[in-house]
Design an enzyme around this catalytic site. Structure first.
Site, short mmCIF file in Angstrom:
data_model
loop_
_atom_site.label_atom_id
_atom_site.label_comp_id
_atom_site.label_asym_id
_atom_site.label_seq_id
_atom_site.Cartn_x
_atom_site.Cartn_y
_atom_site.Cartn_z
CG HIS A 67 -31.29 -83.52 5.32
ND1 HIS A 67 -30.83 -84.05 6.50
CD2 HIS A 67 -31.34 -82.18 5.53
CE1 HIS A 67 -30.61 -83.08 7.39
NE2 HIS A 67 -30.92 -81.93 6.83
CG HIS A 210 -29.81 -79.56 11.68
ND1 HIS A 210 -29.37 -80.85 11.55
CD2 HIS A 210 -30.35 -79.22 10.48
CE1 HIS A 210 -29.65 -81.29 10.33
NE2 HIS A 210 -30.23 -80.31 9.66
CD GLU A 213 -34.61 -76.77 11.62
OE1 GLU A 213 -34.00 -77.66 12.25
OE2 GLU A 213 -35.12 -76.96 10.50
#
Ligand code: MCF
Ligand code: FE
Length: 401
Positions: A67, A210, A213
């Protein structure tokens, strides 16, 4: 045509071969392996690339999850569990993003190249990383991110997404590959998911998401409880199995999967897991069950995540962290597996013709100077000691530092 020779070539094929004192010829792709003497006869006009005596050549690393727009973070974001991290992101993301200007991101990309990475999968939340990614000379899979819960905002979200998406399509070239990221099951409603999935299908693009997580996400998706339930005041929009099914038949990288027990729900032909150990330590309460996932035959590879949840984007640093946490592996075997999880496996997950030193594959490789060690120790000692490359080639071209 170029020729290069090294005392050690870590091929990073399935067998994890170590080839000693050999050379290869390459242009944009690897042409042929042989002794340097034979290659010089065969390619009399080729340029010989100088290497030191104790050199090691290894396929360039692939970091499929970054990111870069969060690269200005240090001290700002809070760690310890996902709730406090997310709150700190929501409070600081505008300033953080403003701090991550093109020059800063270009420096971060250079630093990644110096640590042997040639390919990244960049999760682009705002599009402010586009310019740096295009200019960097790095191989970039550019995952345009979409997210949104409120259906009343879907049209706005689509328009904003399409603007970034089209800007990335314009830059498409062999080193810049547009793709799509659906942020997560807890943050993206069905309509936006289908919108993104259809686009990915139409353009034959890679997907990334994602997934499972944090403890908070696990509690929310499985039991409609916890921080996310309090925050959103509604049941989750996807069941775990249904969310995975959305990605049926499409090549997808599921990042984290710390709380995914149902590994059989992933499709081995299309789905893979990006494991970000350092990030998980900062944001999740559990570490990923690597052994189990590998035993299930899944493609598991390493990623660093962003500086939003790591202190380094070096795959070598990430491998060292992995060496420490996966205590249920034999150390020497783990070292070899980690090198494959940074080269061959992510290349397969991304459908790229690279990741191992083999004829026909793209000439993406780095040259390191190493010390003397036994062959059996080499993978481990390399991970423990290596910091920066001597040279890095991407698609046969040497990177300038
Ligand atoms: O991977 C880490 C932790 N998990 C989720 N998201 C992010 C991470 N680092 C940055 N992010 C971004 C994400 O792409 O932060 C935002 C998204 O844009 C969080 S959701 C408001
Ligand atoms: Fe991430």
């Amino acid at each position: 045509v170029y020729l290069i020779k090294a005392e050690n070539l870590l091929i990073c094929n399935e067998k994890f071969e170590l080839v000693k004192n050999k050379a290869f010829a390459f242009k944009e792709t690897i042409l042929e392996f042989d002794s340097l003497e034979n290659l010089r006869v065969k390619y009399p006009n080729a340029t010989l690339i100088k290497t030191a005596k104790n050199s090691l050549i290894i396929p360039a690393f692939i970091n499929p999850h970054t990111h870069l727009e969060f690269s200005a973070n240090a001290y700002t974001l809070a760690f310890g569990n996902f709730s406090i991290w997310l709150k700190s992101v929501l409070n600081n993301r505008v300033e953080l993003n403003a701090g991550a200007k093109t020059d800063l991101i270009l420096n971060v990309l250079k630093a990644m190249q110096k640590t042997g990475t040639a390919t990244i999968g960049e999760i682009s939340s705002f599009g402010s990383d586009l310019k740096a990614c295009v200019q960097s000379g790095m191989r970039v899979i550019f995952f345009n991110e979409i997210l949104g819960l409120n259906p009343n905002q879907n049209e706005e979200k689509k328009i904003e997404f399409l603007k970034r998406f089209k800007a990335s399509l314009k830059e498409q070239n062999p080193l810049f590959i547009p793709a799509i990221s659906i942020h997560s099951a807890y943050s993206t409603n069905s309509e936006l998911c289908h919108f993104a999935l259809n686009l990915a299908q139409k353009h034959k693009m890679l997907l990334s998401t994602h997934f499972l997580e944090s403890k908070e996400e696990n509690l929310y998706l499985r039991k409609s409880k916890g921080m996310f339930f309090k925050m959103f005041q509604q049941a989750p929009l996807h069941k775990i199995e249904d969310f995975i099914k959305l990605f049926e038949g499409q090549r997808t990288l599921f990042t984290h999967c710390v709380y995914l027990k149902e590994l059989q729900w992933l499709d081995k032909n299309f789905h893979s897991i990006t494991h970000c150990a350092f990030s998980n330590r900062l944001l999740s309460q559990k570490s990923f069950a690597l052994k189990q996932a590998l035993e299930n035959g899944l493609n598991v590879h390493l990623g660093t995540d962003g500086l939003s949840s790591n202190i380094s984007l070096s795959m070598l640093d990430e491998m060292r962290v992995n060496l420490l946490i996966h205590k249920d592996f034999d150390l020497l075997k783990l070292a070899k597996e980690l090198l494959l999880m940074s080269t061959l496996y992510p290349a397969r997950a991304l459908g790229l013709n690279l990741g191992s030193l083999e004829v026909g594959k793209s000439a993406d490789f780095s040259v390191f100077e190493i010390g003397q060690t036994e062959d059996e120790q080499l993978a481990l000692q390399f991970i423990l000691n290596a910091k920066e490359v001597k040279k890095l080639f991407i698609k046969g071209k040497e990177c300038k530092f």
